[in-house]
Each structure stands twice: as structure tokens, then as C-alpha cells.
Motif scaffolding. Structure first.
Motif, PDB file in Angstrom:
ATOM      1  N   UNK A  70       0.827  -1.424   0.111  1.00 22.71           N
ATOM      2  CA  UNK A  70      -0.024  -0.022   0.066  1.00 22.71           C
ATOM      3  C   UNK A  70       0.925   1.224  -0.064  1.00 22.71           C
ATOM      4  N   UNK A  71       1.896   1.222  -0.340  1.00 24.49           N
ATOM      5  CA  UNK A  71       2.967   2.406  -0.180  1.00 24.49           C
ATOM      6  C   UNK A  71       2.536   3.413  -1.226  1.00 24.49           C
ATOM      7  N   UNK A  72       2.025   3.001  -2.464  1.00 24.96           N
ATOM      8  CA  UNK A  72       1.798   3.999  -3.649  1.00 24.96           C
ATOM      9  C   UNK A  72       0.297   4.582  -3.227  1.00 24.96           C
ATOM     10  N   UNK A  73      -0.366   4.156  -1.969  1.00 27.50           N
ATOM     11  CA  UNK A  73      -1.489   5.140  -1.558  1.00 27.50           C
ATOM     12  C   UNK A  73      -1.091   5.996  -0.558  1.00 27.50           C
ATOM     13  N   UNK A  74       0.273   5.893  -0.051  1.00 24.62           N
ATOM     14  CA  UNK A  74       0.554   7.157   0.896  1.00 24.62           C
ATOM     15  C   UNK A  74       1.631   8.089   0.149  1.00 24.62           C
ATOM     16  N   UNK A  75       2.419   7.467  -0.745  1.00 28.14           N
ATOM     17  CA  UNK A  75       3.231   8.408  -1.465  1.00 28.14           C
ATOM     18  C   UNK A  75       3.134   8.113  -2.955  1.00 28.14           C
ATOM     19  N   UNK A  76       3.341   9.150  -3.916  1.00 26.40           N
ATOM     20  CA  UNK A  76       3.261   9.009  -5.273  1.00 26.40           C
ATOM     21  C   UNK A  76       4.610   7.984  -5.588  1.00 26.40           C
ATOM     22  N   UNK A  77       4.143   6.942  -6.323  1.00 26.80           N
ATOM     23  CA  UNK A  77       5.255   5.970  -6.721  1.00 26.80           C
ATOM     24  C   UNK A  77       5.443   5.989  -7.970  1.00 26.80           C
ATOM     25  N   UNK A  78       6.629   6.481  -8.626  1.00 30.19           N
ATOM     26  CA  UNK A  78       7.230   6.286 -10.002  1.00 30.19           C
ATOM     27  C   UNK A  78       8.307   5.545 -10.166  1.00 30.19           C
ATOM     28  N   UNK A  79       7.905   4.598 -11.257  1.00 33.78           N
ATOM     29  CA  UNK A  79       8.716   3.392 -11.463  1.00 33.78           C
ATOM     30  C   UNK A  79       9.325   3.377 -12.821  1.00 33.78           C
ATOM     31  N   UNK A  80      10.715   3.157 -13.015  1.00 33.33           N
ATOM     32  CA  UNK A  80      11.485   3.295 -14.427  1.00 33.33           C
ATOM     33  C   UNK A  80      10.706   2.219 -15.128  1.00 33.33           C
ATOM     34  N   UNK A  81      10.641   2.683 -16.391  1.00 32.20           N
ATOM     35  CA  UNK A  81       9.800   1.810 -17.354  1.00 32.20           C
ATOM     36  C   UNK A  81       8.452   1.998 -17.495  1.00 32.20           C
ATOM     37  N   UNK A  82       7.779   2.649 -16.520  1.00 30.64           N
ATOM     38  CA  UNK A  82       6.384   2.971 -16.889  1.00 30.64           C
ATOM     39  C   UNK A  82       6.041   4.232 -17.517  1.00 30.64           C
ATOM     40  N   UNK A  83       6.921   4.925 -17.637  1.00 31.15           N
ATOM     41  CA  UNK A  83       6.799   6.220 -18.351  1.00 31.15           C
ATOM     42  C   UNK A  83       8.353   6.679 -18.818  1.00 31.15           C
ATOM     43  N   UNK A  84       8.465   7.687 -19.659  1.00 26.46           N
ATOM     44  CA  UNK A  84       9.625   8.196 -20.153  1.00 26.46           C
ATOM     45  C   UNK A  84      10.270   8.673 -18.970  1.00 26.46           C
ATOM     46  N   UNK A  85      11.813   8.855 -18.947  1.00 26.26           N
ATOM     47  CA  UNK A  85      12.334   9.397 -17.987  1.00 26.26           C
ATOM     48  C   UNK A  85      12.250  10.690 -17.579  1.00 26.26           C
ATOM     49  N   UNK A  86      12.303  11.532 -18.646  1.00 34.14           N
ATOM     50  CA  UNK A  86      11.801  13.110 -18.421  1.00 34.14           C
ATOM     51  C   UNK A  86      10.488  13.253 -17.817  1.00 34.14           C
ATOM     52  N   UNK A  87       9.412  12.243 -17.896  1.00 30.37           N
ATOM     53  CA  UNK A  87       8.200  12.729 -17.345  1.00 30.37           C
ATOM     54  C   UNK A  87       8.227  12.133 -16.004  1.00 30.37           C
ATOM     55  N   UNK A  88       9.102  10.993 -15.746  1.00 26.76           N
ATOM     56  CA  UNK A  88       9.038  10.577 -14.360  1.00 26.76           C
ATOM     57  C   UNK A  88       9.467  11.635 -13.336  1.00 26.76           C
ATOM     58  N   UNK A  89      10.921  12.063 -13.745  1.00 23.54           N
ATOM     59  CA  UNK A  89      11.594  13.136 -12.988  1.00 23.54           C
ATOM     60  C   UNK A  89      10.647  14.248 -12.783  1.00 23.54           C
ATOM     61  N   UNK A  90       9.945  14.789 -14.045  1.00 21.51           N
ATOM     62  CA  UNK A  90       9.053  15.935 -13.889  1.00 21.51           C
ATOM     63  C   UNK A  90       7.935  15.596 -12.774  1.00 21.51           C
ATOM     64  N   UNK A  91       7.402  14.524 -12.778  1.00 19.81           N
ATOM     65  CA  UNK A  91       6.096  14.197 -12.109  1.00 19.81           C
ATOM     66  C   UNK A  91       6.559  14.197 -10.700  1.00 19.81           C
ATOM     67  N   UNK A  92       7.820  13.307 -10.355  1.00 15.11           N
ATOM     68  CA  UNK A  92       8.349  13.281  -9.110  1.00 15.11           C
ATOM     69  C   UNK A  92       8.483  14.760  -8.317  1.00 15.11           C
ATOM     70  N   UNK A  93       9.312  15.753  -9.172  1.00 16.12           N
ATOM     71  CA  UNK A  93       9.601  16.926  -8.812  1.00 16.12           C
ATOM     72  C   UNK A  93       8.294  17.747  -8.287  1.00 16.12           C
ATOM     73  N   UNK A  94       7.326  17.693  -9.339  1.00 16.87           N
ATOM     74  CA  UNK A  94       5.991  18.218  -9.038  1.00 16.87           C
ATOM     75  C   UNK A  94       5.237  17.813  -7.648  1.00 16.87           C
ATOM     76  N   UNK A  95       5.409  16.618  -7.415  1.00 15.62           N
ATOM     77  CA  UNK A  95       4.725  15.821  -6.098  1.00 15.62           C
ATOM     78  C   UNK A  95       5.377  16.395  -5.184  1.00 15.62           C
ATOM     79  N   UNK A  96       6.622  16.628  -5.063  1.00 13.89           N
ATOM     80  CA  UNK A  96       7.206  17.069  -3.670  1.00 13.89           C
ATOM     81  C   UNK A  96       7.455  16.050  -2.693  1.00 13.89           C
ATOM     82  N   UNK A  97       6.734  14.742  -2.766  1.00  8.95           N
ATOM     83  CA  UNK A  97       6.989  13.730  -1.787  1.00  8.95           C
ATOM     84  C   UNK A  97       6.836  12.513  -2.542  1.00  8.95           C
ATOM     85  N   UNK A  98       7.447  12.245  -3.571  1.00 11.37           N
ATOM     86  CA  UNK A  98       7.148  11.034  -4.404  1.00 11.37           C
ATOM     87  C   UNK A  98       8.471   9.931  -4.027  1.00 11.37           C
TER      88      UNK A  98
END
Length: 806
Positions: A647-675
Motif C-alpha cells: 500500500x505504499x503507493x497510497x501514501x506516497x506517489x510511486x514512480x517506476x522506471x519503465x512505466x513512463x519516459x524518464x523525463x516525465x517521471x522526473x518531472x512528476x516526481x519533482x512536482x509531487x514534492x513527496x514522491x
């Protein structure tokens, strides 16, 4: 005959007697002709003289008795270069200097000034510089400033080569414009991309005209979209295209040298590649990636050309940033590769279901000339080329089906083809006959295509009407020849002039109905001699730099891998470490639990489970904001599954390499602030997330190279065969630099703080652990049972973070 670089020895001497003591009698050495006792240089003499003159040498010939000397070409006058004023370079970067006056957030960095002075001295004196410039030193500005000043003073360009697109974009979008404003000087710079990154206007329009005989409906729609984009783009490169085209369509529209009409092209003035090439030719600083640099190097080596333009304009100053990747980049780009998918794509381009280059050529012939010559060309396509093409398809299918049998275990993805591979049972199963048949078919197809081109080109009216088709056929033939050469190099190597490593990779297709893609590769084993003779000995000034080049405070590893171990015949080498200005003792913490299971492989369930638990507890301490850097996709996927089940992805946004392009993952991670971002290889470097969004780093396993990986295994064997210790001299320092790269993701500014949690206890349990620790930035180290380490982490981040997470 002889040559000389000392102009004074040749002044005023067009023909004179020469002493037998100073000359060497060598009949084969002279290709001159003698008429009535007068020495006359031959065409070959003149060609050699021109080549030597470009290298700063004069050229003379003498008779076979070494009594007469004729100076064909005197050495060029010695160039006068204005040296850089070292104090002036430092003052540009110092308080009150050019940069301070124009940069609103300027801060004086003594390390930056010292590095810039070092680079300037290398421009003045020549040689090779090796410099580690830690994060925050302002490394790129430090080397760009002397490059710009040198170009303005001496009209000599500098090539800056990097490994990642992130750094290229930083140089072109940020650093170089900043220096242009600060210096107030009109220097030029350009980002140079590989030719195939650009669309060819002529090829795109031709493909649109005959799209019906090239592609089926889906691909025609894609091609039409490219045609519409042509009227909107100002750049003409793939990065400007709003969608990712299929390989088949881009093959038909990409700019390529062997299908280029150059100045004869009706679209020459509007050609995107030619425009970029003109910009590069006039630029003072060229920014390229390592791939393009080694493409240029490969052309220069094959042509023996180190003074004229090749893929890149001629350059005499080279800066290799992210130089810790240099050997790997050279390995990737100086070898040969062919894949099942790639070969079949070339064959499909020629003909597939009645469409392709050959049907298009046949149709053009039928709609033009109806005489015997035109009909003979059509018959050649129908009766010789198309049958040869079908045979090649069948043979290629047989070869790659047999090669699949080499992968005896379903999970095996890579197989090294060493000397013992010649005894593999697959040869007795018929691989040899199938390969010989395929190579013979490809050769017949190539000879047939050449015959077709000669027949059509031999008739002026046909040649003019079908010039575009002839170029396309030549381009396809060149790719087919390259594939055949790669097949032979990988599977029928013969005697190596350069020791090669050979291997196969298997990648299952996403569609279970499709065959797995098999890729055959061959790469040079030892690149030090190649790099020495092609770059380090040829370019007067070379600077190798990175934030991570040194291990244990020295450059022994990189010098050994690049062949820079000193010696009278080697270039002058200057080295320096310019440490980061960050206060790692206050800003960071290195934590190592000593009671977790030690990793023993990707299938180690106990370590995987402990990793998932540690990530969860670390996230609770930091309230997310974590990078977790893995050494394999298998371990990453296992951790992602465990965290989601918990249930970790329910408490913190989880971004996994391979599930989106690297640039998108980093951008979403940065925007989330707690990923929480789980990444593998490409996330260990070239990712910059300053500030609060990234405040913790988890490294489950020390990043040793996989010892069974083909290139690694071959290099280890070579070191051991020479009496060396491969672990100490290769595996360990490489892993230490990789770990240093990962560590460097965390502290990106003076305001950042965070902890690095290493879950591999070998760093404190094994004797070699000290090597890793001595190679990292000077962060305080906390080791002990997890309960104690957890307490240290809580104290470091503060109890407020825990309360917020709860």
C-alpha cells in the motif's frame, strides 16, 4: 623522398645537391619521374605533398642515387597563436569580473577559477588535462570561458562532447548564452546533432509522391503528418516533431549522406541539415554528444583524415565532459551491430507486399522509357532482384531461428561468442550453411542492385529522370552491405587486427506472436591504443572532465583505461581535483545498516524483502522525496511489487522506471514534492532535482558491473591474462565511480540536505569497502544495526518530518 616541418631548412631551396650522409637511398621511396635529368613530381607525389602540408609538413623528392633534391612543397609558415592571459581568465570569474557583473546570483568559486586557469594553460601549452570538478564548482563555465577567449583570439573552434542530453541542453540553453551576455563578445556556438536526426525535404516530398507504393495505409497517414509538419518546423529535427515516427517511415525521410544531392538538390538552401552544418562550420564552440564524436572519429580513422571536415568540422581543441563514460561510449559506437529486426527492415524497405523501393523503381521505369533498355531494367528487377530478395529473407529467417537455439534458458538474454563459440552445437545444426547462404544471397542482391544502377545511370535521359530513385537504391545497398559486414564480423570473424568482443542479445517481442529480436554485436576490447592514436595524440589540447573521475583521490583508473600512464612518447598530462564547494559534513549523511542480509544476486529473496522494508521506513522518516537506485530491472520490479502490495503507493506517489519516459517521471516526481522514484541505470547520472523534492537516496546494492556481461568478462580475462588483478584494477574502481555518480544525485546546491542509505553491508564488512568510502564525498558515516541507523536518520531529518508523515 623526405619531409620536414622546419621551414628554415627549406628556405630558398627548390633544387640542390644533397649529401649522401644526410640522405637514405631507397628506390621504392620515390615515385617521381625524371625527364632529361630533371626531377618532376608525379600526381602521387603532389597528392602526398598536399596531405602533408595540411599536417604542417613540407615535402621533397630525390633521385634514386640521393644526389638531387626537389622541394615539392615547403612547410606552411608556422601559425602564430596568441596565448591566453591566465590572470585575465581568473579575473573574468572573480569578484568584480565579467560574470559577476551580469549574473544576478553570482558567487565567487575559487575551485571554478582554478579549473578555468588549468584549461587556459592547456590551450596555451597543449597536452591532455584530467580534471575532476565536483558538483557545484561551475565546471562547464570554467572550461567554456577559455574556449571562447581562445576562439576570439585565434579563430580556432572547440568541440565540447557530453554523454547526456541534459548537459547539452544546459550548455546551449543556459551557460553559453550567459557567457555571451557576460563577455559582450559576438562568439558563435551550435548544438550539433547526428545527420539522421534531420528530415530531408527532398526525400520527404519524394516519399509523399510515391507513398502508395512504399507503405500501407497506416504508414501513409504517418508520412502525411510529417509532410504537414515540414511547413511548420523551423528546426527540422526529430526533437521538434510532435510525435515519434516509426523506424520504417523515418528511414524514408531522414537526411543521409549517401542519398544526398548536395548543391544539386533543389531544396539545398532550405535543407535543415545543411543549414545546421553551415552553422556548425562558422561556430566557435560546438556542442556534441559522445556518439557523434565517435562517428566523426570512425570516419577520420577510415579516411586517414585528421585535418579536414568529416562528420564534424575540423577541430584542434576538444573538451570531453562526463568523461567517466568515455570508454563505454567508444565501445558502443566503434563496433558493429546487426539485428533480426534491423535486417528485415532493410529488406522490407526494398519490397514488402508489392510495395517498397524496387516496385517504385519498376513503376517509374514503366511510366517512362518503354524501349529495350527500360524493359531490361524492369526484367532485372523481376527476374533477379526480387527472387534474390525473397531468398535473402528466407535465409535470414533460418539464421536467426538457429541463433535462438543458443539461448538455452528462457530467461537468458545475453550470450558471449568467445573462441569456444565455434564449437557450439548450433553449427552442427546447420548455422554454417544457413549463414553462408545468407551472405551469398545478400552479395547477389547487392551485385544485382549495382547492375541496375549502372544500367539506368548509363542512359542520360533515364539517369536524369530517376536520379532520386538511384540515390535511394544506393542508400539501401549501403545499409545492406553494412548488415552483411556486421554478420560476418560477428559470426565469421577471421583474424582480428583489433581484438574484438562478440556477443548476442535476445529481446522478446511485446507481441507473443512475433519472434524475439536477436542482436549480434562486435566491439573493440581494448580502446586505449585507439583513443591514444585517434584523439589524444592527434588533438593538441584535450580536456577530460567530470564530477566523478577520481577514485581514492587519484586518477590511476582513468589513466590506465585511456592509456595515459606516462612515458616519453605520450602527451603531456596535467591533472587536478577541484572539490565541490558544498559542506557535505553538514548537508549530508551516509547511513549503512549492518544487520541486513547481504546481497548475493538478483534472485536473493531475503535482500529484496529487506530492501522493500527499508524503503518504506525511510519514506516514513523523510515523508517521501526519495530516489531508489537499483542495479537491475529485476530487483526494481521486485521492490515495486512489494511496495504496491504493502500500500505504499497510497501514501506516497510511486514512480517506476519503465512505466513512463524518464523525463516525465522526473518531472512528476519533482512536482509531487513527496514522491518515491525507483530507477535503474539512466537515473544514476544526468538527473538534476535540486531542492526539497529530493531529500533522500536509497542504494540497495553496490553498483558492480555484471561479471558475465560480455564486454566486462572479456576485459576481466584480458587483465588477468596479463597478470593483473581485474577486481582491484577494473571492477572495483568502476563501481566506486558509479556509486559516486549515484551519490551525486542528492546534493545539488548549498541549500540541499539529505541522507544516502546504502543497504549493501559489504561497504563496511569487506576490506574493499574502504575504497568506496574513500572515493565518496566527505559525508559523515553512520553504521550499525538498523534500529541504530534509523535513530540517526530520525535525528538528521528531525522529528517534525515523522509527525508530518503520520
Amino acid at each position: 623522398m623526405g619531409s620536414c616541418s622546419n621551414r628554415a631548412r627549406w628556405q630558398g631551396a627548390k633544387r640542390r645537391r644533397c649529401s649522401r650522409r644526410s640522405g637514405t637511398r631507397n628506390p621504392e621511396a620515390s615515385s617521381c619521374t625524371t625527364t632529361l635529368g630533371v626531377l618532376n613530381p608525379s600526381e602521387a607525389d603532389l597528392a602526398v605533398a598536399a596531405q602533408l602540408w595540411e599536417q604542417g609538413l613540407g615535402f621533397a623528392i630525390c633521385d634514386n642515387d640521393a644526389t638531387e633534391l626537389y622541394v615539392v612543397l615547403e612547410p606552411p609558415a608556422a601559425e602564430r597563436l596568441d596565448p591566453l592571459e591566465l590572470d585575465g581568465i581568473e579575473s573574468d570569474l572573480g569578484p568584480g569580473g565579467a560574470l559577476a557583473r551580469r549574473h544576478p546570483r553570482y558567487e565567487d568559486r575559487p575551485q571554478q577559477r582554478a579549473f578555468a586557469r588549468m584549461v587556459a594553460d592547456l590551450y596555451n601549452e597543449g597536452g591532455v588535462g584530467i580534471a575532476e570538478a565536483g558538483t557545484g564548482t561551475g565546471k562547464s563555465v570554467a572550461y567554456l570561458l577559455p574556449a571562447i577567449r581562445w576562439a576570439l583570439a585565434n579563430r580556432e573552434r572547440t568541440v565540447v562532447s557530453t554523454n547526456t542530453i541534459n548537459l547539452q541542453e544546459q550548455l546551449v540553453d543556459k551557460d553559453l548564452p550567459l557567457l555571451r551576455r557576460a563577455l559582450g563578445e559576438p562568439f558563435k556556438f551550435a548544438l550539433v546533432k547526428g545527420r539522421r536526426n534531420y528530415v530531408s525535404v527532398r526525400r520527404a516530398k519524394l516519399a509523399l509522391e510515391i507513398s502508395g507504393v512504399l507503405f500501407e495505409d497506416g504508414r501513409q497517414t504517418e508520412l502525411k503528418a510529417i509532410g504537414e509538419w515540414l511547413h511548420q518546423t523551423s528546426d527540422g529535427s526529430l526533437s521538434d516533431l510532435p510525435f515519434r515516427p516509426s523506424a520504417e517511415v523515418w528511414d524514408e525521410v531522414a537526411s543521409e549522406s549517401d542519398v544526398c544531392l548536395r548543391a544539386k538538390c533543389p531544396h539545398f538552401e532550405e535543407c535543415f541539415y545543411q543549414r545546421a552544418r553551415r552553422d556548425a562550420a562558422s561556430a566557435d564552440v560546438l556542442v556534441v554528444n559522445h556518439h557523434l564524436l565517435f562517428s566523426d572519429l570512425a570516419v577520420r580513422r577510415s579516411q586517414g583524415n585528421y585535418t579536414a571536415p568529416a562528420v564534424l568540422p575540423h577541430y584542434r581543441r576538444l573538451i570531453l565532459d562526463e568523461a567517466h563514460n568515455l570508454e563505454e561510449a567508444a565501445t558502443q559506437h566503434l563496433g558493429a551491430t546487426v539485428s533480426r529486426r534491423g535486417l528485415f527492415r532493410i529488406l522490407r524497405r526494398l519490397e514488402h507486399r508489392g510495395k517498397g523501393l524496387l516496385p517504385a523503381t519498376s513503376r517509374a521505369l514503366a511510366s517512362g522509357r518503354r524501349d529495350l533498355l527500360g524493359q531490361a531494367a524492369i526484367d532485372l528487377i523481376d527476374e533477379r532482384l526480387l527472387p534474390s530478395l525473397e531468398d535473402a529473407r528466407n535465409r535470414a529467417g533460418a539464421v536467426f531461428t538457429l541463433l535462438e537455439q543458443v539461448f538455452v534458458r528462457g530467461s537468458e538474454l545475453t550470450v558471449r561468442m568467445d573462441d569456444k563459440f565455434a564449437e557450439h552445437p548450433v553449427w552442427r545444426m546447420g548455422l554454417g550453411d544457413a549463414l553462408d547462404g545468407l551472405l551469398a544471397n545478400l552479395d547477389a542482391l547487392l551485385r544485382g542492385m549495382e547492375t541496375l544502377r549502372e544500367r539506368v545511370a548509363g542512359e542520360e535521359v533515364l539517369r536524369e529522370a530517376m536520379e532520386a530513385q538511384l540515390l535511394e537504391l544506393r542508400g539501401a545497398a549501403n545499409r545492406l552491405e553494412g548488415a552483411a559486414d556486421a554478420l560476418g564480423l560477428a559470426l565469421r570473424p577471421g583474424e582480428d587486427t583489433v581484438k574484438m568482443v562478440r556477443w548476442m542479445e535476445r529481446r522478446p517481442d511485446r507481441d507473443p506472436q512475433e519472434s524475439a529480436n536477436i542482436t549480434l554485436s562486435a566491439a573493440p576490447l581494448n580502446l586505449s591504443a585507439l583513443l591514444r592514436e585517434s584523439i589524444l595524440d592527434k588533438v593538441p589540447t584535450v580536456v577530460l572532465t567530470s564530477a566523478t573521475l577520481a577514485t581514492q583521490g587519484n586518477f590511476r583508473f582513468v589513466r590506465q583505461r585511456l592509456g595515459l600512464n606516462g612515458g616519453e612518447d605520450g602527451p603531456r598530462v596535467t591533472e587536478a581535483i577541484h572539490p565541490s564547494p558544498f559542506d557535505y559534513t553538514e548537508q549530508s549523511l551516509l547511513a549503512v545498516p549492518t544487520d541486513l542480509p547481504l546481497p548475493s544476486g538478483d534472485s536473493d529473496a531475503r535482500h529484496h524483502a529487506a530492501t522493500a522494508r527499508a524503503i518504506a521506513e525511510m519514506a516514513a522518516i523523510t515523508d517521501g522525496g526519495l530516489f531508489v537506485l537499483f542495479t537491475s530491472y529485476r530487483a526494481l520490479r521486485h521492490a515495486a511489487g512489494e511496495l504496491r502490495r504493502g500500500g505504499m503507493d497510497g501514501r506516497w506517489p510511486l514512480f517506476v522506471h519503465g512505466e513512463a519516459p524518464r523525463g516525465q517521471l522526473v518531472e512528476r516526481f519533482t512536482t509531487s514534492g513527496r514522491g518515491i522514484l525507483l530507477g535503474t541505470t539512466s537515473f544514476w547520472e544526468g538527473v538534476d532535482v535540486p531542492g526539497h523534492p529530493l531529500r533522500g537516496l536509497v542504494i540497495p546494492k553496490l553498483p558492480f558491473k555484471v561479471p558475465t556481461e560480455p564486454v566486462t568478462a572479456a576485459r576481466v580475462e584480458a587483465i588477468e591474462a596479463a597478470g593483473g588483478n581485474a577486481f582491484a584494477s577494473y571492477m572495483l574502481p568502476h563501481a566506486a565511480i558509479r556509486l559516486k555518480q549515484g551519490f551525486g544525485r542528492l546534493i545539488r546546491s548549498r541549500l540541499d540536505h539529505g541522507a544516502v542509505l546504502i543497504l549493501d553491508g559489504r561497504i563496511v564488512h569487506k576490506s574493499y569497502g574502504r575504497f568506496f568510502l574513500d572515493s565518496l564525498p566527505p559525508a559523515p558515516v553512520r553504521r550499525g544495526p538498523w534500529s541504530e541507523v534509523r535513530g540517526e536518520l530520525l535525528a538528521f531529518y528531525g522529528a517534525r518530518t515523522v509527525l508530518k508523515a503520520c
